[in-house]
Enzyme design. Structure first.
Site, PDB file in Angstrom:
ATOM      1  N   GLU A 234      12.773  50.757  27.002  1.00  0.00           N
ATOM      2  CA  GLU A 234      11.436  50.160  27.043  1.00  0.00           C
ATOM      3  C   GLU A 234      10.714  50.179  25.703  1.00  0.00           C
ATOM      4  O   GLU A 234      10.508  51.231  25.099  1.00  0.00           O
ATOM      5  CB  GLU A 234      10.568  50.873  28.090  1.00  0.00           C
ATOM      6  N   LYS A 252       8.245  47.692  35.048  1.00  0.00           N
ATOM      7  CA  LYS A 252       7.802  48.158  36.360  1.00  0.00           C
ATOM      8  C   LYS A 252       8.605  47.407  37.410  1.00  0.00           C
ATOM      9  O   LYS A 252       8.533  46.184  37.509  1.00  0.00           O
ATOM     10  CB  LYS A 252       6.300  47.911  36.578  1.00  0.00           C
TER      11      LYS A 252
END
Length: 434
Positions: A234, A252
């Site tokens: 990420e 997410k």
């Protein structure tokens, strides 16, 4: 103010695999490896050792204030702990990791995976110092060697810090607090810890994690008796200090991967179509838009990509991309201060989510903080420290701690969220214990 390194020399070299150079450098004090898988999300890898300036400690007020000293310029690597960023919401808590670690590297190798070129960068107070630093960096290429075969598991064990039922109960409590109107989402984590075997060290874990499970923001960093091993996919922030472009790619939404190709494709399609996961992702996209807007030109913040599925060795993720154009004069310190801790690992509203997290978890330390590098022209690349283990050497033995979390929303199922944490921790668990 302290003295900076104003002279820079850059030399191009033929391609060498960065992992092989990392093996040649090794994992001694000061060793740094920021290794990308070379995919679309991770163009650059960086390797170095021998920092000439190091800061390790607590920061009383502005967490990123030290970065405003020009001495911490390009070639500086930093690690900001999650708890330091959450402190305005949570109040003081017993620290388990320094607020901020910084190290400046006069010699640095930067690997461009897209162009297959290596840059040996030397920085110094005068041209002679910069040339000597570039020569030191080039010498690391000569010492490159293949990664050794995977050895015996380096950890003696991998113990959960709390029973599974405690996590189910924490998820249920967050769902109840969401129903009561207290917040919309919180990322709740569970932890594991253990000790490495006497002959093992964190660099062994890093090498095992790299083999077959490389990520966009893999990392090894050792500063004294502290070390970090990360397999993060990420991006927290990328900042072009010259053009002013800001980019964030919050994650997410997760599904574990399957060894069956048909089932694996079905799981990715299910994630892409999931109303729950899309809502979870969208909340964080809105949060990141708000954070970036604090330091961006009016009207420049936009969503460049929404709900893209990215596949990694053990999981599929739902990823969105938020961009902005920085206000004139914005620095990496300003951008980090406006956005830290990352929204994807806090929740919404961010301040309240951090309070809820503190009610249900012990301090996180380095996990879900950020590892970042300052670049030429005032640029920045920062990762979110998920899929990460922190290490501390105590009485000659390396002890580790790692966590995995899940975003809890109104319709979260405690059992499903528990399974998500298991999927997320699987690569690190294998690297530590096989």
């Amino acid at each position: 103010m302290s003295e900076g390194l104003s002279h820079v020399l850059v030399r191009d070299h033929p391609w060498t695999e960065p992992l092989e150079v990392a093996v040649g450098i090794g994992g001694a004090d000061g060793a740094l490896a920021l290794l990308s898988d070379g995919g679309p999300g991770g163009r650059w890898s960086h390797l170095a050792t021998g920092p000439d300036r190091v800061h390790v400690g607590e920061v009383e007020a502005d967490l990123f204030g030290p970065l405003r000293d020009p001495a911490w310029g390009a070639g500086t690597v930093g690690l900001a702990a999650y708890d330091a960023g959450a402190r305005p919401a949570t109040g003081a808590r017993t620290p388990v990791w320094p607020d901020l670690i910084l190290a400046r590297y006069p010699s640095l190798l930067s690997f461009d995976h897209h162009r297959h070129r290596v840059r040996a960068i030397g920085r110094g107070r005068d041209p002679a110092e910069a040339e000597a630093a570039a020569d030191r960096a080039a010498a690391w290429l000569v010492a490159a060697r293949p990664a050794p075969p995977s050895t015996e598991p380096p950890a003696e064990g991998f113990a959960a810090e709390a029973p599974e039922q405690a996590y189910r109960q924490a998820v249920a409590e967050v769902v109840a607090r969401i129903a009561a109107g207290e917040l919309f989402q919180a990322n709740i984590a569970r932890g594991w810890n253990g000790t490495l075997k006497p002959e093992a060290d964190p660099f062994d874990v890093f090498l095992r994690l790299q083999q077959g499970r490389a990520s966009s923001y893999g990392a090894f960093w050792r500063v004294g008796d502290l070390a970090l091993v990360s397999n993060s996919p990420e991006l927290f922030l990328a900042f072009d200090g010259v053009g002013g472009r800001i980019e964030a790619r919050p994650i997410k939404g997760t599904r574990a991967r399957s060894s069956d190709p048909v089932e694996d494709a079905a799981l990715a399609a299910e994630l892409r179509a999931s109303a729950k996961d899309r809502a979870e992702n969208l909340m964080i996209v809105d949060l990141m838009r708000n954070d970036l807007a604090r330091v961006s030109r009016a009207g420049s913040v936009a969503v460049d990509r929404l709900f893209a599925v990215e596949s990694h060795p053990t999981v599929h993720h739902l990823v969105s991309t938020v961009v902005g154009r920085a206000d004139p004069g914005v620095t990496p310190a300003d951008l980090l201060a406006a956005s830290f801790p990352p929204g994807s690992i806090t929740g919404a509203p961010k301040h309240q989510a951090m309070k809820v997290i503190a009610d249900l978890e012990p301090p996180r330390g380095a996990w879900c903080g950020s590892l970042f590098i300052l670049e030429e022209g005032g640029g920045l690349t920062a990762s979110v420290l998920i899929r990460t283990a922190s290490f501390e050497r105590i009485d000659g033995r390396w002890r580790f701690r790692t966590l995995a979390g899940a975003g809890i929303v109104a319709d979260s199922d405690p059992e499903a969220e528990l399974a998500e944490t298991e999927a997320k921790i699987s690569a690190l668990r294998r690297a530590l214990t096989a």
